[in-house]
Design a protein around this motif. Structure first.
Motif, PDB file in Angstrom:
ATOM      1  N   MET A  50       0.720  -1.074  -0.047  1.00  0.00           N
ATOM      2  CA  MET A  50       0.119   0.043   0.091  1.00  0.00           C
ATOM      3  C   MET A  50       0.727   1.369  -0.068  1.00  0.00           C
ATOM      4  O   MET A  50       0.293   2.525  -0.090  1.00  0.00           O
ATOM      5  CB  MET A  50      -0.793  -0.084   1.262  1.00  0.00           C
ATOM      6  N   ARG A  51       2.164   1.277   0.346  1.00  0.00           N
ATOM      7  CA  ARG A  51       3.101   2.220   0.464  1.00  0.00           C
ATOM      8  C   ARG A  51       3.080   2.858  -1.015  1.00  0.00           C
ATOM      9  O   ARG A  51       3.414   2.241  -1.790  1.00  0.00           O
ATOM     10  CB  ARG A  51       4.150   2.001   1.161  1.00  0.00           C
ATOM     11  N   LYS A  52       3.201   4.169  -0.949  1.00  0.00           N
ATOM     12  CA  LYS A  52       3.693   4.970  -2.146  1.00  0.00           C
ATOM     13  C   LYS A  52       4.957   4.819  -2.639  1.00  0.00           C
ATOM     14  O   LYS A  52       5.758   4.677  -1.913  1.00  0.00           O
ATOM     15  CB  LYS A  52       3.295   6.413  -2.320  1.00  0.00           C
ATOM     16  N   ASN A  53       5.223   4.704  -3.887  1.00  0.00           N
ATOM     17  CA  ASN A  53       6.446   4.884  -4.497  1.00  0.00           C
ATOM     18  C   ASN A  53       7.124   6.047  -4.753  1.00  0.00           C
ATOM     19  O   ASN A  53       6.877   6.670  -5.667  1.00  0.00           O
ATOM     20  CB  ASN A  53       6.661   4.011  -5.700  1.00  0.00           C
ATOM     21  N   TRP A  54       7.938   6.567  -3.616  1.00  0.00           N
ATOM     22  CA  TRP A  54       8.217   7.893  -3.813  1.00  0.00           C
ATOM     23  C   TRP A  54       9.413   8.109  -4.719  1.00  0.00           C
ATOM     24  O   TRP A  54       9.703   9.153  -5.093  1.00  0.00           O
ATOM     25  CB  TRP A  54       8.630   8.452  -2.427  1.00  0.00           C
ATOM     26  N   LYS A  55      10.269   6.982  -5.023  1.00  0.00           N
ATOM     27  CA  LYS A  55      11.279   7.301  -5.860  1.00  0.00           C
ATOM     28  C   LYS A  55      10.626   7.567  -7.320  1.00  0.00           C
ATOM     29  O   LYS A  55      11.269   8.487  -7.995  1.00  0.00           O
ATOM     30  CB  LYS A  55      12.023   5.967  -5.978  1.00  0.00           C
ATOM     31  N   SER A  56       9.651   6.954  -7.557  1.00  0.00           N
ATOM     32  CA  SER A  56       8.829   7.278  -9.044  1.00  0.00           C
ATOM     33  C   SER A  56       8.374   8.499  -8.746  1.00  0.00           C
ATOM     34  O   SER A  56       8.319   9.149 -10.069  1.00  0.00           O
ATOM     35  CB  SER A  56       7.938   6.173  -9.183  1.00  0.00           C
TER      36      SER A  56
ATOM     37  N   PHE B 270       7.023  -0.626  19.379  1.00  0.00           N
ATOM     38  CA  PHE B 270       6.356  -0.881  18.190  1.00  0.00           C
ATOM     39  C   PHE B 270       5.738  -2.010  17.766  1.00  0.00           C
ATOM     40  O   PHE B 270       4.915  -2.211  16.778  1.00  0.00           O
ATOM     41  CB  PHE B 270       7.048  -0.226  17.141  1.00  0.00           C
ATOM     42  N   GLU B 271       6.539  -3.071  18.203  1.00  0.00           N
ATOM     43  CA  GLU B 271       6.118  -4.677  17.741  1.00  0.00           C
ATOM     44  C   GLU B 271       4.571  -4.665  17.988  1.00  0.00           C
ATOM     45  O   GLU B 271       4.191  -4.500  19.102  1.00  0.00           O
ATOM     46  CB  GLU B 271       6.978  -5.416  18.548  1.00  0.00           C
ATOM     47  N   GLY B 272       3.951  -5.361  17.104  1.00  0.00           N
ATOM     48  CA  GLY B 272       2.612  -5.834  17.207  1.00  0.00           C
ATOM     49  C   GLY B 272       1.655  -4.584  17.090  1.00  0.00           C
ATOM     50  O   GLY B 272       0.206  -4.753  17.121  1.00  0.00           O
ATOM     51  N   LYS B 273       2.351  -3.330  16.767  1.00  0.00           N
ATOM     52  CA  LYS B 273       1.296  -2.214  16.587  1.00  0.00           C
ATOM     53  C   LYS B 273       1.196  -1.530  15.225  1.00  0.00           C
ATOM     54  O   LYS B 273       1.970  -2.247  14.173  1.00  0.00           O
ATOM     55  CB  LYS B 273       1.890  -1.263  17.430  1.00  0.00           C
ATOM     56  N   THR B 274       0.470  -0.784  14.830  1.00  0.00           N
ATOM     57  CA  THR B 274       0.259  -0.269  13.493  1.00  0.00           C
ATOM     58  C   THR B 274       0.820   1.107  13.325  1.00  0.00           C
ATOM     59  O   THR B 274       0.557   2.075  14.067  1.00  0.00           O
ATOM     60  CB  THR B 274      -1.326  -0.166  12.938  1.00  0.00           C
ATOM     61  N   TYR B 275       1.812   1.483  12.347  1.00  0.00           N
ATOM     62  CA  TYR B 275       2.276   2.757  11.797  1.00  0.00           C
ATOM     63  C   TYR B 275       1.585   3.219  10.742  1.00  0.00           C
ATOM     64  O   TYR B 275       1.431   2.644   9.673  1.00  0.00           O
ATOM     65  CB  TYR B 275       3.608   2.593  11.855  1.00  0.00           C
ATOM     66  N   ALA B 276       1.062   4.481  10.982  1.00  0.00           N
ATOM     67  CA  ALA B 276       0.412   5.330   9.749  1.00  0.00           C
ATOM     68  C   ALA B 276       1.084   6.451   9.277  1.00  0.00           C
ATOM     69  O   ALA B 276       1.531   7.249   9.935  1.00  0.00           O
ATOM     70  CB  ALA B 276      -0.945   5.622  10.202  1.00  0.00           C
ATOM     71  N   GLY B 277       1.757   6.382   8.144  1.00  0.00           N
ATOM     72  CA  GLY B 277       2.832   7.288   7.569  1.00  0.00           C
ATOM     73  C   GLY B 277       2.324   7.928   6.390  1.00  0.00           C
ATOM     74  O   GLY B 277       0.985   7.503   5.757  1.00  0.00           O
ATOM     75  N   TRP B 278       3.128   8.415   5.515  1.00  0.00           N
ATOM     76  CA  TRP B 278       2.889   9.139   4.257  1.00  0.00           C
ATOM     77  C   TRP B 278       3.786   8.401   3.264  1.00  0.00           C
ATOM     78  O   TRP B 278       3.578   8.900   2.156  1.00  0.00           O
ATOM     79  CB  TRP B 278       3.076  10.672   4.353  1.00  0.00           C
TER      80      TRP B 278
ATOM     81  N   MET C  49       2.542   7.616  14.670  1.00  0.00           N
ATOM     82  CA  MET C  49       2.579   8.336  13.666  1.00  0.00           C
ATOM     83  C   MET C  49       3.824   9.297  13.608  1.00  0.00           C
ATOM     84  O   MET C  49       4.608   9.227  14.632  1.00  0.00           O
ATOM     85  CB  MET C  49       1.320   9.404  13.506  1.00  0.00           C
ATOM     86  N   TRP C  50       4.448   9.932  12.705  1.00  0.00           N
ATOM     87  CA  TRP C  50       5.431  10.557  12.694  1.00  0.00           C
ATOM     88  C   TRP C  50       5.080  12.211  12.580  1.00  0.00           C
ATOM     89  O   TRP C  50       4.582  12.422  11.756  1.00  0.00           O
ATOM     90  CB  TRP C  50       6.162  10.275  11.237  1.00  0.00           C
ATOM     91  N   PHE C  51       5.378  12.931  13.577  1.00  0.00           N
ATOM     92  CA  PHE C  51       5.093  14.307  13.783  1.00  0.00           C
ATOM     93  C   PHE C  51       6.253  15.237  13.849  1.00  0.00           C
ATOM     94  O   PHE C  51       7.209  14.832  14.190  1.00  0.00           O
ATOM     95  CB  PHE C  51       4.253  14.320  15.064  1.00  0.00           C
ATOM     96  N   PHE C  52       5.689  16.705  13.516  1.00  0.00           N
ATOM     97  CA  PHE C  52       6.824  17.540  13.584  1.00  0.00           C
ATOM     98  C   PHE C  52       6.275  18.490  14.592  1.00  0.00           C
ATOM     99  O   PHE C  52       5.352  18.795  15.020  1.00  0.00           O
ATOM    100  CB  PHE C  52       6.901  18.473  12.244  1.00  0.00           C
ATOM    101  N   GLU C  53       7.464  18.432  15.704  1.00  0.00           N
ATOM    102  CA  GLU C  53       7.253  19.034  17.064  1.00  0.00           C
ATOM    103  C   GLU C  53       6.720  20.264  16.933  1.00  0.00           C
ATOM    104  O   GLU C  53       5.738  20.703  17.865  1.00  0.00           O
ATOM    105  CB  GLU C  53       8.301  18.966  17.956  1.00  0.00           C
ATOM    106  N   GLY C  54       6.946  21.288  16.191  1.00  0.00           N
ATOM    107  CA  GLY C  54       6.582  22.533  16.083  1.00  0.00           C
ATOM    108  C   GLY C  54       5.119  22.882  15.335  1.00  0.00           C
ATOM    109  O   GLY C  54       4.716  23.953  15.224  1.00  0.00           O
ATOM    110  N   TRP C  55       4.679  21.680  15.028  1.00  0.00           N
ATOM    111  CA  TRP C  55       3.362  21.761  14.316  1.00  0.00           C
ATOM    112  C   TRP C  55       2.310  20.818  14.768  1.00  0.00           C
ATOM    113  O   TRP C  55       1.286  21.235  15.734  1.00  0.00           O
ATOM    114  CB  TRP C  55       3.413  21.530  12.699  1.00  0.00           C
ATOM    115  N   ASP C  56       2.525  19.618  14.758  1.00  0.00           N
ATOM    116  CA  ASP C  56       1.471  18.486  14.886  1.00  0.00           C
ATOM    117  C   ASP C  56       1.461  18.476  16.715  1.00  0.00           C
ATOM    118  O   ASP C  56       0.240  18.346  17.159  1.00  0.00           O
ATOM    119  CB  ASP C  56       2.045  17.107  14.595  1.00  0.00           C
TER     120      ASP C  56
END
Length: 334
Positions: A1-7, A139-147, A190-197
């Motif tokens: 499901m992950r997007k191919n960012w190289k392309s 993180f083992e056994g957990k779900t990571y939601a990214g971009w 999730m992956w957050f930016f400290e100064g925003w999220d």
């Protein structure tokens, strides 16, 4: 499901690029007819506090004083590096990892980073406080939601391995864009930016555990975001580049000195965000734009090389590229 960012980085479809550029220009109005040199800046995303120095330079007249008519536009997602590579804009906002991928791809893009907007990586992994997830091993056994970014999987593999975790036990999905609330029931990490999220979470009384990326692995303290330019622009318009960066540096120095006023300036261009949120974010970033440096925008070989080696080790790129091919400090004000 992950997007191919190289392309995505290598995307060259003229229709897509033209549509992106036209969409960004549509809401900007016509330029006033002046003797100023026109300059187009394409953002990486919507206007936010990473970009405040440019808006401060625009609002305070620093660009006009430098003889520049600067127009800042928003792109379609993921297209900025390609748009700059084909000359649709003079400058763009990107990231160290994307520049490195662009320079090492099968069809390298002729772009270089010319300034770092922030000196250190201000991002990290976040979990909902009630879930009792405090380290990458958890993180083992957990779900990571990214971009689906180019180095995203590599970063997770590295920090989990360093903490004694098994990456194969992590479920990775693409975020549905629902924001931090998804940490309750749709995802665990999730992956957050400290100064925003993180600021959004604080204002919403949403409790989180935050794991700063550069503390998990020093190689992950890379430049994000950076200003990029086409190599042709750097070769053929060096004085314009220097004037743009000098005025931009003044804008970021203004944002450092006057974070509250800078937040008010930014809200003119980002009216969907509350002044309280922008002010909190601005006060945080005021101490980050020039952290550990006395020269705004400057970058180091060591930072580029460390992350490049990391990307090679984890298969994000096939070969290392010298730092000097990815960035330059030569256009920054002295």
């Amino acid at each position: 499901m992950r997007k191919n960012w190289k392309s995505m980085v290598k995307m060259t479809a003229a229709a897509a690029m033209t549509a992106a550029f036209a969409a960004g220009m549509a809401g900007c109005g016509n330029r006033a007819e002046t003797s100023l040199e026109p300059v187009t800046v394409i953002l990486d995303y919507v206007a936010n506090t990473n970009h405040t120095g440019m808006y401060a330079a625009l609002d305070q007249g620093y660009y006009k004083e430098a003889g520049l008519d600067v127009n800042i536009i928003e792109p379609t997602e993921g297209a900025t590096a390609t748009l700059i590579a084909v000359g649709k804009g003079d400058f763009g906002i990107s990231y160290q990892e994307d520049v490195t991928v662009a320079r090492t791809s099968q069809d390298p893009l002729p772009i270089k980073a010319i300034a770092a907007l922030i000196q250190h990586n201000t991002s990290g992994f976040v979990t909902y406080a009630d879930k009792d997830i405090h380290s990458p091993k958890d993180f083992e056994g957990k779900t990571y939601a990214g971009w689906g970014g180019p180095g995203e999987e590599a970063v997770l593999k590295a920090v989990m391995a360093k903490d004694g975790g098994d990456f194969s036990k992590l479920n990775m999905v693409i975020s549905d864009g629902s924001g931090f609330e998804a940490l309750k029931d749709k995802a665990d990490i999730m992956w957050f930016f400290e100064g925003w999220d993180n600021v959004k979470c604080k204002l919403s009384d949403f409790p989180i555990n935050y794991m700063e990326l550069r503390r998990l692995d020093e190689r992950l303290d890379y430049y994000t975001p950076v200003i990029i330019a086409n190599e042709d622009t750097l070769k053929n318009k060096p004085e314009m580049v220097k004037k743009f960066l000098a005025a931009t540096a003044k804008g970021y120095e203004y944002a450092i000195r006057q974070p509250q006023e800078s937040a008010r300036i930014l809200q003119k261009y980002a009216p969907d965000y509350s002044l309280e949120m922008l002010t909190m974010s601005q006060e945080y970033l005021a101490g980050k734009y020039m952290e550990d440096t006395d020269r705004w925008g400057s970058m180091k070989d060591s930072v580029w090389d460390n992350y490049t080696d990391f990307m090679v080790e984890y298969g994000v790129i096939d070969k290392a590229v010298p730092a000097g091919e990815c960035y330059t400090n030569e256009f920054l004000p002295q």
